[in-house]
Each structure stands twice: as C-alpha cells, then as structure tokens.
Design a protein around this motif. Sequence first.
Motif, PDB file in Angstrom:
ATOM      1  N   VAL A 174     -36.457  -7.170  -5.763  1.00 57.37           N
ATOM      2  CA  VAL A 174     -37.320  -6.876  -6.901  1.00 57.37           C
ATOM      3  C   VAL A 174     -37.846  -5.693  -6.548  1.00 57.37           C
ATOM      4  O   VAL A 174     -38.315  -4.735  -7.757  1.00 57.37           O
ATOM      5  N   ASP A 175     -38.634  -5.513  -5.425  1.00 54.63           N
ATOM      6  CA  ASP A 175     -39.631  -4.262  -5.082  1.00 54.63           C
ATOM      7  C   ASP A 175     -38.861  -2.985  -5.366  1.00 54.63           C
ATOM      8  O   ASP A 175     -39.368  -1.870  -5.832  1.00 54.63           O
ATOM      9  N   THR A 176     -37.557  -3.074  -4.738  1.00 58.40           N
ATOM     10  CA  THR A 176     -36.473  -1.786  -5.114  1.00 58.40           C
ATOM     11  C   THR A 176     -36.122  -1.461  -6.448  1.00 58.40           C
ATOM     12  O   THR A 176     -36.440  -0.485  -7.124  1.00 58.40           O
ATOM     13  N   LEU A 177     -36.126  -2.550  -7.115  1.00 62.18           N
ATOM     14  CA  LEU A 177     -35.728  -2.509  -8.689  1.00 62.18           C
ATOM     15  C   LEU A 177     -37.070  -1.997  -9.424  1.00 62.18           C
ATOM     16  O   LEU A 177     -36.910  -1.145 -10.621  1.00 62.18           O
TER      17      LEU A 177
ATOM     18  N   VAL B 167     -23.940   5.443   4.311  1.00 64.76           N
ATOM     19  CA  VAL B 167     -25.274   5.113   4.700  1.00 64.76           C
ATOM     20  C   VAL B 167     -26.322   5.871   4.108  1.00 64.76           C
ATOM     21  O   VAL B 167     -26.150   7.193   3.988  1.00 64.76           O
ATOM     22  N   VAL B 168     -27.450   5.279   3.462  1.00 66.15           N
ATOM     23  CA  VAL B 168     -28.446   5.874   2.973  1.00 66.15           C
ATOM     24  C   VAL B 168     -29.813   5.609   3.413  1.00 66.15           C
ATOM     25  O   VAL B 168     -29.746   4.418   4.200  1.00 66.15           O
ATOM     26  N   THR B 169     -30.834   6.205   3.044  1.00 65.79           N
ATOM     27  CA  THR B 169     -31.918   6.079   3.748  1.00 65.79           C
ATOM     28  C   THR B 169     -32.778   4.837   3.213  1.00 65.79           C
ATOM     29  O   THR B 169     -33.409   4.131   3.885  1.00 65.79           O
ATOM     30  N   THR B 170     -32.872   4.594   1.941  1.00 66.52           N
ATOM     31  CA  THR B 170     -33.655   3.663   1.288  1.00 66.52           C
ATOM     32  C   THR B 170     -32.702   2.778   0.408  1.00 66.52           C
ATOM     33  O   THR B 170     -31.543   3.164   0.009  1.00 66.52           O
ATOM     34  N   GLU B 171     -33.375   1.692   0.016  1.00 65.55           N
ATOM     35  CA  GLU B 171     -32.529   0.609  -0.870  1.00 65.55           C
ATOM     36  C   GLU B 171     -32.321   1.255  -2.405  1.00 65.55           C
ATOM     37  O   GLU B 171     -31.527   1.185  -2.996  1.00 65.55           O
ATOM     38  N   VAL B 172     -33.419   2.085  -2.696  1.00 68.47           N
ATOM     39  CA  VAL B 172     -33.649   2.729  -3.990  1.00 68.47           C
ATOM     40  C   VAL B 172     -32.500   3.825  -4.079  1.00 68.47           C
ATOM     41  O   VAL B 172     -31.749   3.935  -5.168  1.00 68.47           O
ATOM     42  N   GLU B 173     -32.191   4.720  -2.937  1.00 66.27           N
ATOM     43  CA  GLU B 173     -31.045   5.530  -2.970  1.00 66.27           C
ATOM     44  C   GLU B 173     -29.816   4.595  -3.060  1.00 66.27           C
ATOM     45  O   GLU B 173     -28.839   5.105  -3.729  1.00 66.27           O
ATOM     46  N   ALA B 174     -29.665   3.476  -2.564  1.00 65.82           N
ATOM     47  CA  ALA B 174     -28.370   2.639  -2.598  1.00 65.82           C
ATOM     48  C   ALA B 174     -28.184   2.239  -4.053  1.00 65.82           C
ATOM     49  O   ALA B 174     -27.091   2.195  -4.493  1.00 65.82           O
ATOM     50  N   LEU B 175     -29.202   1.976  -4.664  1.00 68.49           N
ATOM     51  CA  LEU B 175     -29.067   1.465  -6.080  1.00 68.49           C
ATOM     52  C   LEU B 175     -28.515   2.546  -6.765  1.00 68.49           C
ATOM     53  O   LEU B 175     -27.673   2.494  -7.874  1.00 68.49           O
ATOM     54  N   GLN B 176     -29.113   3.749  -6.859  1.00 74.21           N
ATOM     55  CA  GLN B 176     -28.861   5.038  -7.509  1.00 74.21           C
ATOM     56  C   GLN B 176     -27.286   5.370  -7.157  1.00 74.21           C
ATOM     57  O   GLN B 176     -26.586   5.841  -8.427  1.00 74.21           O
TER      58      GLN B 176
END
Length: 667
Positions: free
Chosen positions: A329-332, A71-80
């Motif tokens: 799109v916002d996360t990317l 589990v991560v905090t944000t979608e950006v962290e998940a992407l990374q």
Amino acid sequence: MADPSTYRPRPGEIPTDPGVYRFRDKDGRVIYVGKAKSLRSRLSSYFQDVGALHPRTATMVRTGASVEWTVVTTEVEALQLEYSWIKEFDPRFNVKYRDDKSYPYLAVTMGEEFPRAQVMRGAKRKGTRYFGPYAHAWAIRETLDQALRVFPMRTCSAGVFKRASQVGRPCLLGYIDKCSAPCVGRVDAQTHRQIAEDFCDFMAGQSSRFVKDLERRMLAASDELDFEQAARLRDDIGALQRVLEKSAVVFHDATDADVFALADDELEVAVQVFHVRGGRIRGQRGWVAEKESESVPEVVGHLLQQLYGGGDGEDVPREVLVPVLPDDVDTLRQWLSGRRGSRVDLRVPQRGDKRTLMETVERNATQSLARHKVARAGDLTARSRALQELQEALELDESPLRIECYDISHVQGTQVVGSMVVFEDGLPRKGEYRRFIVRGDRDGAEDGTGDGAVPATIDDTAAMHEVLTRRFRRYLKDRDEPRGVDEETGRPTRFAYPPQLVVVDGGLPQVNAAARAIEDLGIVDVAVVGLAKRLEEVWLPGQDFPVVLPRTSEGLYLLQRLRDEAHRFAITFHRQRRSKAMTNSALDGIPGLGEAKRKALLKHFGSVKRIRAASAAELTEVRGIGTVLAETIERELSGASSEPAVNLMTGEIVEESAPATDEESHD
C-alpha cells in the motif's frame, strides 16, 4: 512443454533485492512479467512442486524456457518498470484486471480559440477539460442538450464551423438559441470562452451558484413584469435541475474520489468503480476479468496499477477508496501521488457516507458477476476444451496455444491478397494480424507492403504457397535475432514466434500447398490443417479422407471462428485494394514522383496520354520536375502498358485527365 527444472536458476544466483522478472518461452517471447520485493523468494515459489501451483501458473512455468530479472532500487521503480514491460510485451499469461473499452468523456476543448463541447474517447489531449467517464455516449448528449439552454457554447465540428463562417449563416442550434453562434460573430471569442468556462465550472460541481443566479434573475424579471423573460429563465432552471438529477449527490464537501469494489470466485473477478467528482457520481464502469490464484489485495494492487498506469496522471483523483488495502500500500500510495503530482489518499472507508457508497458499489459488483456467470456459463472451460479436442483430433504433441489462420481473397485472380489472423489461448490477438499483397513469382516485401504490382491472374493454391513461404521465411530470419527483438527499436519482431497449428481456408489443394511451403523451408514442428466451407471438413496434408468433427464440438467452433475472422480480414483488405485500383494512375509507383508532382503534371498536360507523349525536356517545364526525374518518368511511361485504364467494377474505359480546380469542384 518444458520441464521447469531444466531452467531453474540456482538459489544463490537470485538476489534478494526488489526487482522485476520475465519468463520467456523457447522462442524467446516474453510470456509473463512480475515484480517482487525479494526476487529470490518470489522466483523460488515458481519452481516448487508444479502440481501445487494454480493451473494457469503451472501452464506458464511449463511453457517457459528461461527466466531473467532486473534489480531496481525501490519498490516504486519496480512498479513502474513492471507496468512498462507489460505494456511493451503484452505477455499472454499476465491477467488484465481492467477492461479494454474506451469509455466516453464529455470534453471541452479549452485549447481552441472557440472552445467546443463534444464526446471524446481515447487518450487525453492537452488543453482539453474532461468530465466523466460516462457509461454511454447518449448520456453525454442528453446532458449537453439540457445544459446548452443555459450555456450556449459551440458543439459543431471544425468543418461545420468554417462553412458557417464562410456563408454567414449559423447552424440549426444557432437559430434555436442553443449556440451563441460565434461562427457568424454574434459573440466574440472572449465572451464565448466565458460561456465555456462557466459550463466547466457547472460540470465540476459549482452548480448552486448558477441556479441561484438564474433564480435571482427570474424574480427580477417577474418584478419588472417581464413575464416572457421570467418564463425562459424558469425553463433554464428546470434544464439545469434535470442535468443535476442525472448526477446523484453523494457528498456535500466536493469530494474527488474513485470508489472500487470487487466480487470474485475461483476463476473470475468482477470490478466496479464509481467516479465521484465534485461530490457527484459522474460515471460508472464495470467489467469482468479472469483471475489467477491471487488474493484480493494482490488483485487490487494490479488493478490500480493497470488502471492508472497510462496517460499523464490526470485521471488519478485525490482519494482512491478500495475494499481492502493492497499488500504494498505504501508503494502504491507513493506511486499514485507521483502520477497525480500531489498527495493521493488510498484507503478503505470505515464509516459514514463513503462507506455507504462503497456498499452500493459492492452490490453492483456482486450482481455483475452473477449476470456474467449466467450469460457465459462454461465459457472459460470451453476454450480449454476446444484446444484439447483439437490436440486429440489432430494428434498433436501439445495443445495449440498459438494458432494462425490464412485466407486468400481476389476477384477472378486479380488484386490477390492474403490475410493472417492469430488466436492465442482460444482468443484473437489482433495486434499480430498481418496482410499480404500476393505477387505470384515477383519478389516483394515480406511484410505485405510494396508497389502493388500483381500478375494478371493467380490461383488460390499458388497464392497460399506464396503467403506461407513469405511468412515462415520471415520467421526464420527473425528467429535468429537475439531474443526475437529488433535491435533498433528494442521491440519484439513481428514474425519471430511460430504457431503450433496453421489453419488455411480451403480443402486438400490449399492444405497441400501450405504444407509444401512450410516443408520447403525445413520447418517440421508446425501442423497444418484446412477447413472446407461446404461440409466443414478438416483436411490434413496428403490424406485422402478428412477428419470430421462433431457439429457440437468446441474444437470445430474454434476453427470456424478462425476461418471467419481470416475471411473478414482478407476481404476487407481486398476491398481497400480494389477501391484504390479504380483510381490508380499510370503515374503511381514512379520513383520520386509524389502526389503533388503528379497533380502538377496532370494540370500542365491535361492527361496521362499527353504526359506519355511529352519529351523529357518538356516535362522539366513543370515546376518541381528536374532533369533526372523527367528522364525517369519518360522511361517508366514508355515501358508502361498503352492499354487504357478499366474500371474493375463496371468494365468501362477510364480516361485520366487533370483534376478539377478549386473553382470547378466548388459546390
């Protein structure tokens, strides 16, 4: 294959938070990595009716034996985190939506005292400016050849530059005025750097300034009746215009953008990208990848993640133009901005010049997919058919998704080496190839490294038995590690995963030796076959007659590719070992005696024969040789063979002597 219901987690166990999940097979190997806004929703979709899943996804969940998530905090962290795990584990069920080629760039090494223009591939280097990528290296050389008339900067290597400085003569480019020859002092470092900076400004899109300056100087020379200078300037203008013609003007506002387009069908997707820098198309790339049941927005998201995930973010432009916006799109957009260090505009062009360029890129993608289909019709199904044919012909319980092939190479029983190549899903997995130094009954490192000592001769069957024993003994050891991961590095261990099928290069004797090695270790779930070269017969252990596959069989083609690749890999390693053996010294392999100390000994005594005759006290007279090391050298040489070294290729006796000094070896 496993039943997905056997490892399906209970819905209440799966959190609804964003995160990254990993599927593992029965050996603990990561076979798929994915991310999700809601882990519960995404993971539950894998455990519905398997028959309703895409065939590739269905194979993945059947191959899997467990699933875990973070589990991560944000979608950006998940992407990374997803990109990091894909790069680390290289899961075989993750589709690669980018090509594996290293495209060439025109690079200017501004970090050096005298910057150099050259063709570069691979990872970006700090202090170097890059222009491109280009489709071909020759396109860069043509551009340089024209531009050097106006910007005569250095293009030579460090060795050529140093040699020219020593002899006081420039290279050919210096004589024909395509290099300002800083190596011989025609220009100082500051002047040469200014030439390099002007060249970079020109390549970055500031072309009109230089063309107008040349035109002004040409008219001035003409007014002064210096027609020779005016003619040279006229030719320089023509050279710059030819450089500019190679880069079509698209936008007049110094646009910095990457323009993507896709063309897809049920099985594959063709990707085209135009790199626009300074309003000009500086490069074009295109490739075709396999496609899952993902929608085009999902493909776009994975494409951008894989393409811009590596490096240090320098390749991320100010604008990324795509045919459709990805779902997240916002996360990317936020992730790309973080990679670049400034705002990145991710959007779909609707009108104007950018929309026109997008249509051009789309036509290129459509044509690329059509050409690929014509050239490789049926290729995707051929691999599946080959694995299915092998399963049926060899009566295997399941399709051999992982196949390992082994070969032995030597010259009359000397310098014996073995090779192991790996194919997964019918494709080579070169990162898992391994090489072995065969030592007969001597113990050695099981990963193929060691002191290089070999017995005088060894036959193929004994060598094959040793190689398979060492490989699967290491498998049994690594299998007991948690999840097949090295505790120190955290990376997958090298031999932690067994194949479904082992192929050996040879007939019944080699097959029996391989099968005996595996059975002696108590392994019973790995099939062994051999492919004999003469009639391309497939031999099974203990069988009196071979299995004969049709000449047009895809399964036979796959076995032949495996055998040929193993042979190539083995003979390359054998040639390296043989070449090294021709220059090996009796001093090699003595503990604590490195290259510098070996050279010092040879320089002091003149030959190995004199070193062998010297006492420990005499050896300590050499700088860097202590009492303990001297005693070790004396002990090792006294036990070494007194026979002279022999060149393995010619049979001539080689007398080892001190290396030539710098003066003696100077050309």
